[in-house]
Design a protein around this motif. Structure first.
Motif, PDB file in Angstrom:
ATOM      1  N   THR A   1       0.822  -1.215   0.000  1.00 33.64           N
ATOM      2  CA  THR A   1       0.000   0.000   0.000  1.00 33.64           C
ATOM      3  C   THR A   1       0.859   1.269   0.000  1.00 33.64           C
ATOM      4  O   THR A   1       0.373   2.338  -0.367  1.00 33.64           O
ATOM      5  CB  THR A   1      -0.931   0.052   1.234  1.00 33.64           C
ATOM      6  OG1 THR A   1      -0.137   0.122   2.432  1.00 33.64           O
ATOM      7  CG2 THR A   1      -1.835  -1.169   1.299  1.00 33.64           C
ATOM      8  N   SER A   2       2.133   1.162   0.398  1.00 35.32           N
ATOM      9  CA  SER A   2       2.975   2.355   0.517  1.00 35.32           C
ATOM     10  C   SER A   2       3.115   3.072  -0.828  1.00 35.32           C
ATOM     11  O   SER A   2       2.953   4.289  -0.916  1.00 35.32           O
ATOM     12  CB  SER A   2       4.359   1.978   1.051  1.00 35.32           C
ATOM     13  OG  SER A   2       4.239   1.359   2.316  1.00 35.32           O
ATOM     14  N   GLY A   3       3.434   2.297  -1.865  1.00 31.22           N
ATOM     15  CA  GLY A   3       3.649   2.894  -3.183  1.00 31.22           C
ATOM     16  C   GLY A   3       2.367   3.382  -3.842  1.00 31.22           C
ATOM     17  O   GLY A   3       2.399   4.207  -4.748  1.00 31.22           O
ATOM     18  N   LEU A   4       1.223   2.852  -3.369  1.00 29.50           N
ATOM     19  CA  LEU A   4      -0.056   3.188  -4.004  1.00 29.50           C
ATOM     20  C   LEU A   4      -0.777   4.344  -3.325  1.00 29.50           C
ATOM     21  O   LEU A   4      -1.512   5.079  -3.966  1.00 29.50           O
ATOM     22  CB  LEU A   4      -0.988   1.975  -3.982  1.00 29.50           C
ATOM     23  CG  LEU A   4      -0.565   0.805  -4.860  1.00 29.50           C
ATOM     24  CD1 LEU A   4      -1.439  -0.399  -4.574  1.00 29.50           C
ATOM     25  CD2 LEU A   4      -0.646   1.184  -6.325  1.00 29.50           C
TER      26      LEU A   4
ATOM     27  N   GLY B   1       3.560   0.898   5.906  1.00 27.54           N
ATOM     28  CA  GLY B   1       2.413   0.023   5.717  1.00 27.54           C
ATOM     29  C   GLY B   1       2.269  -0.961   6.863  1.00 27.54           C
ATOM     30  O   GLY B   1       1.176  -1.389   7.226  1.00 27.54           O
ATOM     31  N   ARG B   2       3.421  -1.334   7.447  1.00 21.31           N
ATOM     32  CA  ARG B   2       3.420  -2.341   8.510  1.00 21.31           C
ATOM     33  C   ARG B   2       3.201  -1.711   9.886  1.00 21.31           C
ATOM     34  O   ARG B   2       2.899  -2.406  10.838  1.00 21.31           O
ATOM     35  CB  ARG B   2       4.751  -3.104   8.511  1.00 21.31           C
ATOM     36  CG  ARG B   2       5.137  -3.704   7.156  1.00 21.31           C
ATOM     37  CD  ARG B   2       4.232  -4.870   6.777  1.00 21.31           C
ATOM     38  NE  ARG B   2       4.390  -5.976   7.693  1.00 21.31           N
ATOM     39  CZ  ARG B   2       5.303  -6.936   7.571  1.00 21.31           C
ATOM     40  NH1 ARG B   2       6.110  -6.936   6.533  1.00 21.31           N
ATOM     41  NH2 ARG B   2       5.398  -7.895   8.448  1.00 21.31           N
ATOM     42  N   GLY B   3       3.404  -0.392  10.004  1.00 16.79           N
ATOM     43  CA  GLY B   3       3.249   0.293  11.286  1.00 16.79           C
ATOM     44  C   GLY B   3       4.592   0.482  11.955  1.00 16.79           C
ATOM     45  O   GLY B   3       5.461  -0.386  11.868  1.00 16.79           O
TER      46      GLY B   3
ATOM     47  N   VAL C   1       2.413   8.214   8.256  1.00 18.92           N
ATOM     48  CA  VAL C   1       1.385   8.121   7.221  1.00 18.92           C
ATOM     49  C   VAL C   1       1.239   6.658   6.807  1.00 18.92           C
ATOM     50  O   VAL C   1       2.248   5.999   6.540  1.00 18.92           O
ATOM     51  CB  VAL C   1       1.802   8.958   5.983  1.00 18.92           C
ATOM     52  CG1 VAL C   1       0.728   8.900   4.902  1.00 18.92           C
ATOM     53  CG2 VAL C   1       2.109  10.405   6.378  1.00 18.92           C
ATOM     54  N   THR C   2       0.024   6.157   6.739  1.00 18.17           N
ATOM     55  CA  THR C   2      -0.144   4.798   6.221  1.00 18.17           C
ATOM     56  C   THR C   2      -1.244   4.726   5.173  1.00 18.17           C
ATOM     57  O   THR C   2      -2.192   5.514   5.191  1.00 18.17           O
ATOM     58  CB  THR C   2      -0.468   3.781   7.342  1.00 18.17           C
ATOM     59  OG1 THR C   2      -0.344   2.451   6.790  1.00 18.17           O
ATOM     60  CG2 THR C   2      -1.862   3.964   7.922  1.00 18.17           C
TER      61      THR C   2
ATOM     62  N   ASP D   1      -0.537   9.331  12.319  1.00 17.10           N
ATOM     63  CA  ASP D   1      -1.046  10.705  12.272  1.00 17.10           C
ATOM     64  C   ASP D   1      -1.956  10.934  11.071  1.00 17.10           C
ATOM     65  O   ASP D   1      -2.824  11.784  11.103  1.00 17.10           O
ATOM     66  CB  ASP D   1       0.136  11.688  12.182  1.00 17.10           C
ATOM     67  CG  ASP D   1       1.047  11.577  13.372  1.00 17.10           C
ATOM     68  OD1 ASP D   1       0.648  12.060  14.448  1.00 17.10           O
ATOM     69  OD2 ASP D   1       2.130  10.979  13.249  1.00 17.10           O
ATOM     70  N   PHE D   2      -1.710  10.185   9.991  1.00 15.24           N
ATOM     71  CA  PHE D   2      -2.435  10.482   8.754  1.00 15.24           C
ATOM     72  C   PHE D   2      -2.762   9.190   8.016  1.00 15.24           C
ATOM     73  O   PHE D   2      -1.885   8.342   7.802  1.00 15.24           O
ATOM     74  CB  PHE D   2      -1.572  11.393   7.861  1.00 15.24           C
ATOM     75  CG  PHE D   2      -2.309  11.975   6.692  1.00 15.24           C
ATOM     76  CD1 PHE D   2      -3.068  13.129   6.837  1.00 15.24           C
ATOM     77  CD2 PHE D   2      -2.253  11.361   5.444  1.00 15.24           C
ATOM     78  CE1 PHE D   2      -3.757  13.664   5.756  1.00 15.24           C
ATOM     79  CE2 PHE D   2      -2.935  11.894   4.358  1.00 15.24           C
ATOM     80  CZ  PHE D   2      -3.695  13.056   4.517  1.00 15.24           C
ATOM     81  N   TYR D   3      -4.031   9.059   7.621  1.00 19.48           N
ATOM     82  CA  TYR D   3      -4.495   7.864   6.922  1.00 19.48           C
ATOM     83  C   TYR D   3      -4.722   8.179   5.442  1.00 19.48           C
ATOM     84  O   TYR D   3      -5.467   9.111   5.112  1.00 19.48           O
ATOM     85  CB  TYR D   3      -5.798   7.378   7.558  1.00 19.48           C
ATOM     86  CG  TYR D   3      -6.394   6.184   6.869  1.00 19.48           C
ATOM     87  CD1 TYR D   3      -5.696   4.984   6.789  1.00 19.48           C
ATOM     88  CD2 TYR D   3      -7.657   6.256   6.264  1.00 19.48           C
ATOM     89  CE1 TYR D   3      -6.238   3.880   6.145  1.00 19.48           C
ATOM     90  CE2 TYR D   3      -8.205   5.159   5.622  1.00 19.48           C
ATOM     91  CZ  TYR D   3      -7.490   3.978   5.564  1.00 19.48           C
ATOM     92  OH  TYR D   3      -8.026   2.889   4.913  1.00 19.48           O
ATOM     93  N   ALA D   4      -4.047   7.407   4.579  1.00 22.38           N
ATOM     94  CA  ALA D   4      -4.177   7.644   3.134  1.00 22.38           C
ATOM     95  C   ALA D   4      -4.791   6.450   2.421  1.00 22.38           C
ATOM     96  O   ALA D   4      -4.859   6.400   1.198  1.00 22.38           O
ATOM     97  CB  ALA D   4      -2.806   7.962   2.533  1.00 22.38           C
TER      98      ALA D   4
END
Lengths: 91, 389
Positions: free
Chosen positions: B159-162, B310-312, B325-326, B340-343
């Motif tokens: 999910t990081s790259g997306l 992505g893993r926390g 950010v995740t 702090d921030f949800y993407a």
């Protein structure tokens, strides 16, 4: 069964499946509905067009590698059928 | 959205978003003395580290440069330097390096003060004076062009790259459009995108620097493996492939997203500020060890960090806010106190990256104004790690 998937860039020849999917499952893509030819795990990729041998494979609108063999749409895309030499020949 | 923020303007013109009194040991032998001082004074931080003794060459230079950069950092109001007295990196060199920036600084040397107890006593008195001084400093209105954000990707997943990286990239683009700056590093994870990055260089000279920076890091990695692994794919860990990444290029393309699309202004050395007046997107030469690379970018002057995971990841930096950010909805639900921030809505709801980037920039401004990040709330300070060569 219809499975969730994502195509990042209009130029891409692959979709990423967003849940574990099985052979025969379908995904909706900008290039039409694709039927999976094999099981594909979450976050792995599927060809959404027929890709010829040696043809570049696109994700994020960029070349991520090339087809080592002809890859029909619906095929799982990974190291077994994808080569990569980007950058290495420029040294 | 307000395009200004409230920061602390330092005497050398730089702008801080936090206002800490920092106690820096010039050598690891002074660590417990420094921590004893910090324990007795509210509002100060100690920078424990394992280096400063018998280092030579580039290894020594990196330590010296980094510790001086920490003292000179705009988020720091004043500095107490504590040395032992026989170390290669002398307390004088650290003291003079910080004093040159015009920052309030004092120095105590354990061997000269007659031991630990005397040093702690004097250090505590000096730190208390500095806290009093710092508490009188006021935030003033500053332009966004004064802000520099470091980008970092740790505990990456698909999910990081997306989602998370594109959101950070968009926020960086917006910040740079306002005249601000961002740093991209972790060059080992950008191998195979050097051509794309070089195309974004502002001129031919910087393009050459981009190529040589990536090749240099590739050589560092290659020196650790043998000829059985000639390809570039072998330079990344197998977990990437299990997670659905097929080639090193695919991984790098996900990582490069966090720099947005702005032109690359220059390539920076570890813990080295840009030239005066240079603003925009910078590349810093280093690999991706979380603490080492974040410390280097903060040493370049970044006042805050945008950290995608992505893993926390719960880590933080002693005097710099780290925004987590995740893009992973499951990790976000299970570790919400560390984010702090949800993407993730970019993936699940098709939320446009432009909107998430704008929201993230707004959060960066709130954090710059003083809003605490989750890592600050839990006192995370693990990311201060000086690189070794």
């Amino acid at each position: 069964m219809l499975r969730k998937s994502l195509v990042v860039n209009p130029k891409d020849s692959v979709a990423m499946v967003l849940e574990n999917a099985s052979k025969g499952d379908r995904i909706q893509t900008p290039r039409g509905e694709i039927t999976l030819l094999e099981d594909v795990e979450f976050a792995h990729k599927v060809a959404i067009v027929d890709i010829e041998e040696k043809e570049p494979i696109y994700k994020y609108g960029e070349e991520i590698g090339f087809a080592k063999t002809a890859i029909p749409k619906g095929t799982w895309i990974h190291g077994h059928n994808t080569g990569c030499d980007r950058g290495t020949q420029k040294r | 959205m307000s395009m200004n923020f409230m920061g602390y303007r330092r005497s050398n013109g730089t702008v801080g978003i936090r206002n800490y009194v920092v106690i820096i040991p010039s050598v690891f032998c002074a660590n417990s003395t420094v921590e004893a001082i910090a324990d007795q004074v509210e509002g100060v931080v100690a920078l424990r580290h394992p280096v400063g003794c018998t280092q030579i060459g580039l290894d020594f230079e990196i330590t010296a440069r980094t510790l001086i950069a920490m003292g000179n950092h705009p988020n720091v109001a004043a500095v107490v330097v504590v040395g032992l007295g026989c170390e290669r990196f002398t307390p004088d060199e650290l003291y003079e390096g910080i004093k040159a920036s015009g920052k309030p600084v004092v120095k105590f040397v354990i061997q000269e003060e007659g031991g630990t107890a005397n040093t702690i006593k004097k250090g505590v008195a000096a730190a208390k004076e500095f806290v009093k001084l710092a508490s009188k400093m006021k935030r003033v209105e500053c332009d966004l062009s004064e802000l520099m954000v470091a980008t970092k990707c740790g505990g990456t997943d698909a999910t990081s790259g997306l989602a998370a990286n594109p959101a950070v990239g968009e926020a960086c683009d917006l910040l740079i459009a306002e005249g601000g700056s961002a740093i991209l590093s972790e060059l080992n994870e950008l191998i195979s995108t050097e051509e794309m990055l070089a195309r974004r260089a502002v001129n031919e000279e910087v393009a050459k620097k981009v190529y040589s920076a990536v090749y240099e890091i590739e050589e560092v990695l290659r020196s650790k493996i043998d000829e059985r692994y000639p390809g570039r794919n072998e330079l990344i860990s197998p977990g990437n492939f299990t997670g659905g990444v097929t080639t090193i290029v695919e991984k790098a393309l996900g990582g490069v997203h966090k720099s947005g699309t702005s032109p690359i202004v220059d390539v920076l050395e570890y813990s080295t500020s840009p030239q005066p007046g240079q603003k925009g997107l910078f590349l810093m030469k280093y690999e991706s060890q979380d603490g080492e690379v974040v410390t280097g970018m903060i040493g370049c002057g970044a006042q805050l960090v945008a950290f995608t995971t992505g893993r926390g990841n719960p880590t933080g930096f002693p005097f710099v806010p780290v925004i987590k950010v995740t893009g992973n909805q499951f990790t976000y639900k299970s570790m919400q106190e560390n984010f702090d921030f949800y993407a993730g809505d970019i993936i699940s709801e098709g939320m446009p990256v432009e909107i998430k980037g704008k929201q993230l920039l707004e959060m960066m401004i709130r954090v710059a104004n003083g809003e605490l990040t989750t890592a600050e709330k839990i006192g995370g300070d693990e990311l201060f790690v000086i690189a070794r060569r």
